[in-house]
Design a protein around this motif. Structure first.
Motif, PDB file in Angstrom:
ATOM      1  N   SER A   1      -5.771 -18.523 -10.384  1.00 66.07           N
ATOM      2  CA  SER A   1      -4.588 -18.423  -9.449  1.00 66.07           C
ATOM      3  C   SER A   1      -4.988 -19.215  -8.163  1.00 66.07           C
ATOM      4  O   SER A   1      -4.012 -19.307  -7.172  1.00 66.07           O
ATOM      5  CB  SER A   1      -4.760 -16.728  -8.951  1.00 66.07           C
TER       6      SER A   1
ATOM      7  N   TYR B   1     -17.522  -2.655  -6.347  1.00 65.35           N
ATOM      8  CA  TYR B   1     -16.660  -3.922  -6.407  1.00 65.35           C
ATOM      9  C   TYR B   1     -17.110  -4.947  -5.221  1.00 65.35           C
ATOM     10  O   TYR B   1     -17.069  -4.355  -3.927  1.00 65.35           O
ATOM     11  CB  TYR B   1     -15.249  -3.853  -6.360  1.00 65.35           C
TER      12      TYR B   1
ATOM     13  N   GLN C   1      -5.754  -7.402 -11.603  1.00 67.12           N
ATOM     14  CA  GLN C   1      -5.290  -6.058 -11.829  1.00 67.12           C
ATOM     15  C   GLN C   1      -5.532  -5.775 -13.431  1.00 67.12           C
ATOM     16  O   GLN C   1      -5.936  -4.363 -13.704  1.00 67.12           O
ATOM     17  CB  GLN C   1      -4.005  -5.781 -11.474  1.00 67.12           C
TER      18      GLN C   1
ATOM     19  N   GLY D   1      -4.729 -11.669 -14.973  1.00 71.56           N
ATOM     20  CA  GLY D   1      -4.934 -11.363 -13.498  1.00 71.56           C
ATOM     21  C   GLY D   1      -5.826 -10.172 -13.065  1.00 71.56           C
ATOM     22  O   GLY D   1      -6.268  -9.531 -14.115  1.00 71.56           O
TER      23      GLY D   1
HETATM   24  C1  LIG Z   1     -10.359 -10.954  -3.614  1.00 71.53           C
HETATM   25  C2  LIG Z   1      -9.018 -11.590  -4.601  1.00 71.53           C
HETATM   26  N1  LIG Z   1      -9.507 -11.737  -5.875  1.00 71.53           N
HETATM   27  C3  LIG Z   1      -8.662 -11.873  -6.717  1.00 71.53           C
HETATM   28  C4  LIG Z   1      -7.637 -12.549  -6.465  1.00 71.53           C
HETATM   29  C5  LIG Z   1      -6.695 -13.234  -7.560  1.00 71.53           C
HETATM   30  O1  LIG Z   1      -6.101 -12.196  -8.361  1.00 71.53           O
HETATM   31  P1  LIG Z   1      -5.252 -12.668  -9.793  1.00 71.53           P
HETATM   32  O2  LIG Z   1      -6.070 -13.197 -10.821  1.00 71.53           O
HETATM   33  O3  LIG Z   1      -4.748 -11.264  -9.963  1.00 71.53           O
HETATM   34  O4  LIG Z   1      -4.141 -13.766  -9.061  1.00 71.53           O
HETATM   35  C6  LIG Z   1      -6.838 -12.758  -5.257  1.00 71.53           C
HETATM   36  C7  LIG Z   1      -5.516 -12.969  -4.779  1.00 71.53           C
HETATM   37  O5  LIG Z   1      -5.245 -13.419  -3.509  1.00 71.53           O
HETATM   38  C8  LIG Z   1      -7.864 -11.969  -4.303  1.00 71.53           C
HETATM   39  O6  LIG Z   1      -7.533 -12.144  -2.963  1.00 71.53           O
END
Ligand SMILES: Cc1ncc(COP(=O)(O)O)c(C=O)c1O
Length: 473
Positions: A315, A248, A186, A184
């Motif tokens: 995701s 970013y 983060q 993900g």
């Molecule tokens: C701007 C953005 N980037 C990335 C993601 C996806 O994050 P992840 O890979 O942690 O699910 C999201 C999820 O809603 C998002 O809104």
């Protein structure tokens, strides 16, 4: 209309305006959570249940599929659907508290009749049966490969598949060596923050923008500067006036406003990074879902040798529950990454990585993408049409044509965001706050975010009609 299931009458509430499949889904889910339906209980066949409830087979099938996708039930080949056993840790503590399917259950999110959350996917987004088959295929392989810790950057064969996909669909130019599997955004950003900490301390983010980057870089002691968004995405003049050396951006579909950064601005942004010795983090989070216009190539592809970290995720099209994402590091940063993380292990399950590898390598990923684009385009178009129909000139749509949400700006309505959300909630509609995406959390009156991923076209239209009534009548 009733039926016996688990020794009790199965009665649908005909006063609520919810679609039938949702009523069936919620009622079964409630019975499973409360223990009325015990693990391994066989559910009636789709045919029998639809006859007994006098609804179409599609309605029952839709409800069963949703329950399957969420793990409440499972199907057994040539036998039917059975209640799954749920970890007791996730069961509500006080079962007596569950009176209605809409009540909040400990450990589970409250269910709304209409959920406009921007990051919830359609149930068919995750191909459960195919995933199960591929997962089992992995388990039939040589067990030796599951007896060690595997590659720190992720399975090399999977990285090769991701590299091919990124090259052909996003014009990303990289070597599989540069790809790191993460769990993900983060996770990717935490790693990037550690890598950059050696030479950087000031981080610029989009305002409004996604909250995760701010949080992660704050946690790594970076100073954070918000940079406003204009119709071309990040405002480059404002960026130049900051002391930030890391930025970013979501250039292909700005989150949350949906603007696309034109190529001239992308080149200027690259120039900025070169001139300050800076780094661009490009988040291409929902690039797969574009419904009109030409696909927009990545910023990374414009300058593959530059300091651009490209991040992407599974995701949006597959499942946010899988927690699989990836980043592409420029070689300069890859060297630092390898030095810092040489003793770390991957935190993405190898079995899931191998399943995803098979999914991509056997061509299912491309088919799935095509299918999901059609599914979400239908929902997107239904939302736009419904807003035009019910709001007319009282609603402006911002950021349509891609992704899983749009922003609706109300015209001639004095209510602020808090009041808009409260009124919606009173009608059992969930809205996601737009002001929460602003750096100072300031209330943008008369604008709301409308996600359309989790609802059917019919529900979207009913939800929009109900929203209009709650705000204007
Ligand atoms: C701007 C953005 N980037 C990335 C993601 C996806 O994050 P992840 O890979 O942690 O699910 C999201 C999820 O809603 C998002 O809104």
């Amino acid at each position: 209309m009733d039926n016996r299931l688990g020794g009790k009458m199965f009665i649908l509430d005909y006063r609520s305006r919810q679609p039938l499949h949702k009523k069936i889904y919620q009622k079964l889910k409630k019975q499973i959570l409360s223990g009325e339906l015990q693990p391994d209980t066989k559910l009636p066949s789709i045919k029998n249940f639809s006859l007994e409830l006098s609804v179409s087979r599609n309605t029952v099938e839709h409800a069963y599929q949703q329950l399957c996708a969420e793990g409440y039930i499972h199907s057994r080949p040539r036998s039917g659907y059975y209640v799954s056993s749920i970890d007791p840790e996730f069961l509500p503590r006080d079962l007596c508290k569950i009176h209605t399917a809409h009540q909040e259950v400990s450990g589970f999110e409250k269910l709304y009749s209409y959920d406009f959350h921007p990051a919830i996917l359609s149930a068919e987004s995750f191909p459960v049966n195919l995933w199960r088959k591929l997962y089992l295929d992995c388990l039939k392989e040589d067990p030796k490969q599951y007896s060690n810790y595997k590659d720190q950057q992720g399975d090399f064969a999977l990285r090769c598949e991701i590299q091919k996909y990124l090259a052909r669909s996003r014009d990303v130019s990289c070597d599989p060596e540069q790809i790191v599997l993460c769990s993900g955004l983060q996770d990717s950003l935490s790693k990037v923050a550690l890598i950059l900490q050696e030479n950087h301390s000031a981080f610029a983010i989009e305002d409004p923008g996604y909250f995760v980057p701010k949080k992660v870089f704050q946690n790594h002691s970076f100073s954070i500067t918000p940079v406003p968004i204009n119709l071309n995405g990040l405002d480059l003049n404002s960026l130049q006036n900051t002391n930030s050396t890391v930025v970013y951006v979501t250039p292909s579909h700005q989150f949350p406003l949906g603007y696309v950064m034109p190529v001239t601005n992308r080149l200027k942004l690259i120039d900025w990074a070169e001139s300050v010795g800076g780094v661009i983090i490009e988040d291409d989070y929902d690039s797969e879902l574009r419904y009109s216009g030409k696909p927009i190539p990545s910023l990374q592809g414009l300058h593959p040798q530059g300091n651009i970290v490209y991040v992407g995720t599974f995701s949006k099209v597959l499942s946010p529950a899988l927690r699989i994402s990836y980043m592409v590091l420029p070689f300069r940063l890859l060297t630092v990454y390898r030095r810092l993380f040489s003793d770390y292990f991957t935190n993405v399950s190898f079995l899931e990585q191998r399943t995803l590898y098979k999914f991509m390598e056997q061509g299912y990923w491309d088919c799935h993408l095509r299918k999901m684009r059609i599914v979400y385009k239908k929902k997107h178009d239904a939302l736009i049409q419904s807003i035009h129909h019910h709001f007319g000139s009282q609603g402006n749509i911002i950021g349509q044509g891609a992704g899983l949400h749009v922003v609706l700006e109300l015209v001639g309505n004095p209510l602020n965001e808090e009041e808009l959300i409260e009124r919606a909630q009173a009608r059992d509609i969930r809205l996601f706050s737009l002001s929460g995406t602003y750096f100072h959390n300031n209330c943008i009156s008369s604008q709301v975010m409308l996600g359309f991923g989790s609802m059917t076209c019919e529900e979207i239209d009913q939800g929009i009609e109900s929203l209009y009534q709650s705000w204007f009548l």
